[in-house]
Design an enzyme around this catalytic site. Structure first.
Site, PDB file in Angstrom:
ATOM      1  N   LYS A  91      13.532  16.772  22.930  1.00 47.26           N
ATOM      2  CA  LYS A  91      14.025  16.699  24.302  1.00 47.26           C
ATOM      3  C   LYS A  91      13.135  15.836  25.178  1.00 47.26           C
ATOM      4  CE  LYS A  91      12.394  21.396  25.070  1.00 47.26           C
ATOM      5  NZ  LYS A  91      10.960  21.194  24.935  1.00 47.26           N
ATOM      6  N   LYS A  93      12.232  14.705  14.326  1.00 43.69           N
ATOM      7  CA  LYS A  93      13.027  15.818  14.870  1.00 43.69           C
ATOM      8  C   LYS A  93      13.737  15.392  16.156  1.00 43.69           C
ATOM      9  CE  LYS A  93      10.378  18.430  18.120  1.00 43.69           C
ATOM     10  NZ  LYS A  93       9.885  19.586  18.743  1.00 43.69           N
ATOM     11  N   LYS A 141       1.023  14.461  19.700  1.00 42.58           N
ATOM     12  CA  LYS A 141       1.134  14.207  21.153  1.00 42.58           C
ATOM     13  C   LYS A 141      -0.001  13.320  21.643  1.00 42.58           C
ATOM     14  CE  LYS A 141       4.589  17.002  22.557  1.00 42.58           C
ATOM     15  NZ  LYS A 141       5.298  18.015  23.124  1.00 42.58           N
TER      16      LYS A 141
HETATM   17  P1  TYM Z   1       9.479  23.412  22.532  1.00 37.81           P
HETATM   18  O1  TYM Z   1       9.805  23.496  23.973  1.00 37.81           O
HETATM   19  O2  TYM Z   1       9.013  22.118  21.993  1.00 37.81           O
HETATM   20  O3  TYM Z   1      10.712  23.868  21.690  1.00 37.81           O
HETATM   21  C1  TYM Z   1      11.324  25.118  21.948  1.00 37.81           C
HETATM   22  C2  TYM Z   1      11.833  25.735  20.684  1.00 37.81           C
HETATM   23  O4  TYM Z   1      12.785  24.882  20.067  1.00 37.81           O
HETATM   24  C3  TYM Z   1      12.436  24.610  18.725  1.00 37.81           C
HETATM   25  N1  TYM Z   1      12.887  23.239  18.451  1.00 37.81           N
HETATM   26  C4  TYM Z   1      13.697  22.899  17.449  1.00 37.81           C
HETATM   27  N2  TYM Z   1      14.269  23.618  16.483  1.00 37.81           N
HETATM   28  C5  TYM Z   1      15.054  22.954  15.610  1.00 37.81           C
HETATM   29  N3  TYM Z   1      15.272  21.615  15.650  1.00 37.81           N
HETATM   30  C6  TYM Z   1      14.705  20.860  16.611  1.00 37.81           C
HETATM   31  N4  TYM Z   1      14.929  19.546  16.656  1.00 37.81           N
HETATM   32  C7  TYM Z   1      13.881  21.496  17.568  1.00 37.81           C
HETATM   33  N5  TYM Z   1      13.178  21.064  18.642  1.00 37.81           N
HETATM   34  C8  TYM Z   1      12.584  22.139  19.177  1.00 37.81           C
HETATM   35  C9  TYM Z   1      10.920  24.781  18.688  1.00 37.81           C
HETATM   36  O5  TYM Z   1      10.452  25.059  17.399  1.00 37.81           O
HETATM   37  C10 TYM Z   1      10.730  25.947  19.625  1.00 37.81           C
HETATM   38  O6  TYM Z   1      10.991  27.174  18.973  1.00 37.81           O
HETATM   39  N6  TYM Z   1       5.096  25.675  22.453  1.00 37.81           N
HETATM   40  C11 TYM Z   1       6.520  25.901  22.484  1.00 37.81           C
HETATM   41  C12 TYM Z   1       6.985  26.702  23.680  1.00 37.81           C
HETATM   42  C13 TYM Z   1       6.243  27.968  23.824  1.00 37.81           C
HETATM   43  C14 TYM Z   1       6.447  29.154  23.055  1.00 37.81           C
HETATM   44  C15 TYM Z   1       5.491  30.087  23.552  1.00 37.81           C
HETATM   45  C16 TYM Z   1       7.316  29.491  22.017  1.00 37.81           C
HETATM   46  C17 TYM Z   1       5.252  28.198  24.707  1.00 37.81           C
HETATM   47  N7  TYM Z   1       4.787  29.485  24.535  1.00 37.81           N
HETATM   48  C18 TYM Z   1       5.392  31.349  23.006  1.00 37.81           C
HETATM   49  C19 TYM Z   1       7.209  30.776  21.483  1.00 37.81           C
HETATM   50  C20 TYM Z   1       6.257  31.685  21.975  1.00 37.81           C
HETATM   51  C21 TYM Z   1       7.200  24.549  22.507  1.00 37.81           C
HETATM   52  O7  TYM Z   1       6.636  23.559  22.880  1.00 37.81           O
HETATM   53  O8  TYM Z   1       8.468  24.589  22.146  1.00 37.81           O
END
Ligand code: TYM
Length: 334
Positions: free
Chosen positions: A199, A196, A114
């Protein structure tokens, strides 16, 4: 006593939810709400580590809540809330910043990625993001944290923080386990199978969002990158045929078919039949979610009721942990 285990996860409303967000974490969650005490939230505090347009952030946060419910997260059976409504996240996040080391935060792959992509805005929040994520998790003392592959490192850092903190103050936090799905933990971009499906990347043209209509979804799958292999055969070989492997993973997760069954189904047919078949399967799985999300979004007062009740429930659980932490570290009780 047979107490239910606890699970927690969140997604940042930093972009419209994609097929990756759905197949990685989201579609596994509804199966968990019967068996576990579950907390799912919209991680809006995390979203602002990258600049957000305020109106878009507000829209996406509510849309994400509607999508959670549309995917099967019944608010009567789990706790759905908006992270910024539960102030304990920011409070424990600060405390845990003081137990997360500069060196370990510097090693986080997501921070490095990032920072490279947002060179004009490498802010403190981007760097200390994992301490806040540790707070999100630890406030609820979960046994499991279901996430995709890219978040595993953050859950592992959370475990290190727990060990460090508990080493000083005794067993304050439970050590959480990451829970990574076997298939679908990393859905790749349809136009660049080396990255990957994201979003939040504005330039990512290879994504499908949960609100895309069938025409847009089919278009994306028809132009998906496969390979220039002359045999054009549907075979699971992620090293040599990453585009095809990604499409097979999507098809497998959506239909429940194994890779061997998929190879058999498209044996001798090339990619011309395979790509639209994956697209059609995705259209059918997303159709009811899109329709239900649209219906829920037109009922703002229902959504308000859900996130208010969720914040009350979450705050109650979070406050219990925060009190314990404050006492242990020596803060004077009010
Ligand atoms: P974030 O918002 O980037 O993504 C949310 C969840 O989606 C999964 N993910 C994917 N899985 C498979 N293929 C993909 N292309 C893909 N893109 C995203 C991510 O692995 C994630 O599980 N830091 C976290 C959000 C968060 C969180 C937490 C999660 C904040 N606090 C506490 C668990 C527990 C994040 O940025 O996810």
């Amino acid at each position: 006593m047979n107490e239910k285990k606890t699970m927690l996860s969140g997604i940042k409303p930093s972009g419209d939810l994609t097929l990756g967000s759905y197949l990685g974490p989201l579609h596994h969650w509804p199966k968990m709400i019967e068996e576990y005490d579950c907390y799912f939230f919209m991680a809006d505090l995390h979203a602002i580590t990258v600049r957000q347009d305020p109106a878009a952030l507000r829209r996406r946060t509510l849309e994400q809540l509607a999508q959670y419910i549309a995917c099967g997260l019944d608010p009567d059976k789990c706790t759905l809330f908006i992270q910024s409504h539960v102030r304990q996240h920011a409070e424990l996040g600060w405390v845990l910043n003081c137990y997360a080391m500069f060196g370990e935060l510097s090693r986080m792959t997501q921070f490095k990625d990032k920072s490279a992509k947002n060179a004009d805005n490498i802010n403190g929040g981007l760097f200390t993001y994992p301490s806040l994520m540790a707070a999100d998790i630890l406030l609820y003392q979960p046994d499991f944290v279901p996430v995709g592959e890219d978040q595993k490192q953050h859950v592992e850092l959370t475990r290190n923080i727990v060990q460090r903190f508990n080493g000083v103050y005794g067993d304050v936090f439970k050590v959480p386990e990451p829970y990574i799905p076997k298939v679908g933990a990393r859905i790749m971009s349809l136009t660049n199978p080396a990255a990957k499906m994201s979003k939040s990347e504005t330039e990512d043209t290879g994504r499908v969002t949960l609100m895309d209509d069938p025409g847009a979804i089919m278009k994306q799958f028809k132009r998906a990158i496969t390979d220039s292999d002359t045999e054009r055969c549907v075979r699971y070989d992620p090293d040599n045929k990453p585009g095809v492997a990604n499409l097979m993973t999507i098809y497998s997760t959506v239909t429940g078919k194994t890779y061997a069954e998929i190879e058999q189904e498209f044996d001798g047919q090339g990619y011309g039949k395979f790509k639209p078949a994956v697209g059609e399967a995705v259209v059918e799985i997303l159709r009811p979610i899109r329709e239900e999300t649209q219906r829920l979004l037109s009922d703002k007062s229902y959504l308000e009721g859900v996130y208010r009740a969720g914040a009350d429930k979450a705050s109650h659980a979070a406050e219990k942990t925060l009190r314990k932490v404050y006492k242990k570290i020596g803060f004077v009780a009010r």
